[in-house]
Every structure is written in structure tokens, then in C-alpha cells.
Design an enzyme around this catalytic site. Structure first.
Site, PDB file in Angstrom:
ATOM      1  CB  CYS A 188      -0.934  -0.006   1.211  1.00 23.53           C
ATOM      2  SG  CYS A 188      -1.997   1.440   1.242  1.00 23.53           S
ATOM      3  CG  ASN A 203      -1.452  -6.704  -9.334  1.00 24.18           C
ATOM      4  OD1 ASN A 203      -1.108  -5.827  -8.547  1.00 24.18           O
ATOM      5  ND2 ASN A 203      -2.600  -6.667  -9.971  1.00 24.18           N
ATOM      6  N   GLY A 214      -7.104  -6.192 -11.223  1.00 24.12           N
ATOM      7  CA  GLY A 214      -7.877  -5.258 -10.406  1.00 24.12           C
ATOM      8  C   GLY A 214      -8.744  -4.380 -11.280  1.00 24.12           C
ATOM      9  NE  ARG A 215      -5.552   0.078 -11.794  1.00 25.74           N
ATOM     10  CZ  ARG A 215      -4.485   0.687 -12.304  1.00 25.74           C
ATOM     11  NH1 ARG A 215      -4.484   1.999 -12.398  1.00 25.74           N
ATOM     12  NH2 ARG A 215      -3.436  -0.005 -12.689  1.00 25.74           N
TER      13      ARG A 215
END
Ligand SMILES: Cc1cc2nc3c(=O)[nH]c(=O)nc-3n(C[C@H](O)[C@H](O)[C@H](O)COP(=O)(O)O)c2cc1C
Length: 329
Positions: free
Chosen positions: A110, A211, A235-236
């Protein structure tokens, strides 16, 4: 739709639905589980800071734990924890398992400044010893039948640390590692450096999940070639095109390159289905409109579509749906 009975077997190329804080909440995971072909998904990070978390947190944020750690649509879900204190992380991981979690992922990626200031997320990529000792502490606490994994970036500012960091994660006893192919300093700025994963895929014994920036079947092909990986997290790209995982699976099976995209009408149905799932929830219902708007951003970001502009100022779910449908006429 769930793709395999043991979601964490890695026997075949594995596809994972990425955690996205504030976006991929339980209703979104449930909806994605209906439409896409992921082996499993990862929850948004759950932060462990000053104290060991209680069962209440998991029962609220990860309702899947009450039902075999699967969404009602059948998607297996792994719980992600974020923090820097190994004892609290380990104890909290055990609480999650006792609640019904079937796997723990540790967030070392993160980039948010508040998270990093509080010794969590990507800041830990600067300390390979700590990566190893945190993974090891959590691994020791969690019963061995439940996997413990880690999600990292290439580094904090230096992408060359990835190989050493990944080896430390493996030495700590991780069952697999997911690598977002950018440093913390790169943020979410394209490109993703898929080729930097290649030495990691070659060197590690555990599965490596690639990823970052897979939006199309073509991106997927290039990522697979450059990284050498067999396992991928989306993800997106999955939010922008929920058929992407199915197109990838079809390509694997048949070699056919067919990047199917939803039609405008299909999107209208998707939004309605999502609203049906989300708006009913006491916990997640109040966020339904916000989720729709965030989702719309990802749907339109790479495409020249007026849908985001048309819906971004709507003040109710009904207005959102109507504004979107007006664009179709
Ligand atoms: C809004 C947002 C929230 C995110 N939240 C998380 C999170 O909670 N945990 C995590 O490990 N990664 C998180 N990520 C990173 C994604 O899981 C993923 O690594 C990143 O988006 C790159 O993959 P993509 O290009 O397929 O989206 C987040 C990304 C975004 C854009």
C-alpha cells in the site's frame, strides 16, 4: 462463478480478483463472483495498528467468513491484513481464521502516506528482515492447513530489491507471493514493469502471481511473456471489463484471442444486479452510489465514453441508473 474447488491449489494457471480498498467490498466481490471466472479474491486491507482486532471486525467487513469464506456467488475470499507489528498481525490472523477465514494475505504494497507513516504497507519493503520475520510470525500462528501469502511491490523506490525481498518472503514461509510490478514511488502510473518479475518467477519455489496494468487480453499476453508468470491478479482491468477473466481462460484453453466486452445493455443489467446485492446490505448499502461512481471511473478511464461525466453528479441510485441509460439512447 467459482473456477476451482480448491481455490488455492495453483494446479492450473490461477486468476485472482485484486483487493481494492473502498471499491471491492463484499457486494462487489459477490457480484464479480457471479460474472467473472476468478479462482479467488482478496479482501480490501484490514489494518492492524494499536491492538489485536476482534471477531466483530471480520464478521462486519468480511461477511464471507460466515459461509466457508466464499461469497454467496461462490467466489473464495482470502483475508488481507496490513500492519507492521508482527505479534499483533499474527494474533489477528488467528482471530480471522477462528472467524472462518481460510487464508491470510499480508499487504506490503500500500502506497498511502498515512499507512506508510504508521509502519504499514510499502514502507516495509525497505526492511527485508522485517518482511521475513512478519511472514514467519504469522505463518507460525496460523494453522498449517491455511495459506499465508504476501502482496508486495517491486520495491519502495528501487525496483532491484524485488528478488531479495521475494526470497525473504519465501524464507518466512509464505505459500505464494503476489507482485504488483511497480515501486511505491511509481504509484499507479503506467507502465508496469512486468519483465522485472521474470527473475523472481525463475528463482522462487512458491507460486508468483503477476499484477499490474492488465486491462486487455493483449496486455495479459505481454505480461505473461515478459514476466514468465503462470498466475495473475486483475484489479482495475476486471472492473473495466468483467469479461476479461473469461477471455483469458478461453485464450488459455483454445488459443483464441477474443476480448469480449459488455454491451451498453449488459452494463445496465450489471449495475442493476450490483445495486440489488449492495443496496440490501445494512453495512454496505449506504455506500452503493459511491461504489457505482468509482466503478464507472474504471469503466471509462481507458475509453472515450460519456458515462462518467453523465453520472458523476447524480445524487441517488435511481438517478445514476437513469443518467446512464439516457446515454444509451
Ligand atoms: C483504489 C485502489 C485501492 C487499492 N486497495 C488495495 C488494498 O486494499 N490492498 C492491496 O493489496 N492492494 C490494493 N490496491 C492495489 C491493487 O490490488 C493492485 O495491486 C493495483 O491496482 C494494480 O493492479 P491493476 O492494474 O490490475 O489494478 C488498490 C488499488 C486501487 C486503485
Amino acid at each position: 462463478m467459482s473456477f476451482s474447488s480448491d481455490p488455492f491449489s495453483f494446479q492450473h494457471p490461477t486468476l485472482v480478483f485484486a483487493p481494492m480498498e473502498g471499491v471491492t467490498d463484499a457486494p462487489m466481490r459477490e457480484w464479480m463472483g457471479k460474472i467473472a471466472e476468478f479462482d479467488y479474491g482478496v479482501t480490501e486491507f484490514i489494518r492492524v495498528s494499536e491492538s489485536i482486532l476482534t471477531k466483530k471486525v471480520f464478521l462486519r467487513d468480511v461477511p464471507e467468513v460466515k459461509a466457508g469464506a466464499r461469497t454467496p456467488s461462490g467466489l473464495a475470499v482470502q483475508v488481507q491484513l496490513l500492519g507492521g507489528n508482527e505479534e499483533r498481525l499474527a494474533e489477528t490472523a488467528l482471530v480471522a481464521i477462528r472467524c472462518g477465514a481460510r487464508g491470510i494475505d499480508l499487504n506490503f504494497g500500500c502506497p498511502a502516506p498515512t499507512v506508510n507513516r504508521h509502519d504499514g504497507g510499502a514502507t516495509l519493503l525497505k526492511y527485508p528482515d522485517r518482511l521475513e520475520s512478519i511472514v514467519s510470525a504469522v505463518r507460525k500462528k496460523v494453522p498449517s492447513e491455511f495459506p499465508v501469502s504476501a502482496k508486495v511491490r517491486l520495491g519502495f523506490d528501487d525496483p532491484e530489491v524485488i528478488l531479495n525481498n521475494a526470497k525473504r518472503v519465501e524464507n518466512g514461509g509464505a505459500s505464494w507471493i503476489t507482485v504488483h510490478a511497480r515501486t511505491k514511488v511509481n504509484g499507479y502510473q503506467p507502465p508496469a514493469f512486468w519483465e522485472k518479475l521474470n527473475p523472481v518467477v525463475q528463482a522462487l519455489r512458491i507460486p508468483v502471481i503477476a499484477n499490474g496494468e492488465i486491462w486487455t487480453l493483449e496486455d495479459f499476453q505481454k505480461c505473461a511473456t515478459d514476466s514468465g508468470a503462470r498466475h495473475f491478479m486483475l484489479g482495475r482491468g476486471a472492473l473495466a471489463n468483467p469479461f476479461l477473466s473469461s477471455s483469458i481462460r478461453e485464450f488459455w484453453k483454445t488459443g483464441i484471442m477474443r476480448d469480449r466486452e459488455p454491451t451498453g445493455e449488459e452494463w445496465a443489467n450489471f449495475f442493476r444486479e450490483f445495486v440489488e446485492i449492495s443496496a440490501q446490505s445494512k453495512i454496505f448499502g449506504p455506500y452503493t452510489l459511491k461504489r457505482l461512481k468509482q466503478w464507472m471511473r474504471y469503466i471509462t478511464v481507458k475509453k472515450n465514453r460519456p458515462w462518467f461525466e453523465a453520472t458523476k453528479r447524480t445524487e441517488s441510485i435511481a438517478d445514476f441508473l437513469q443518467a446512464y441509460e439516457t446515454c444509451l439512447r
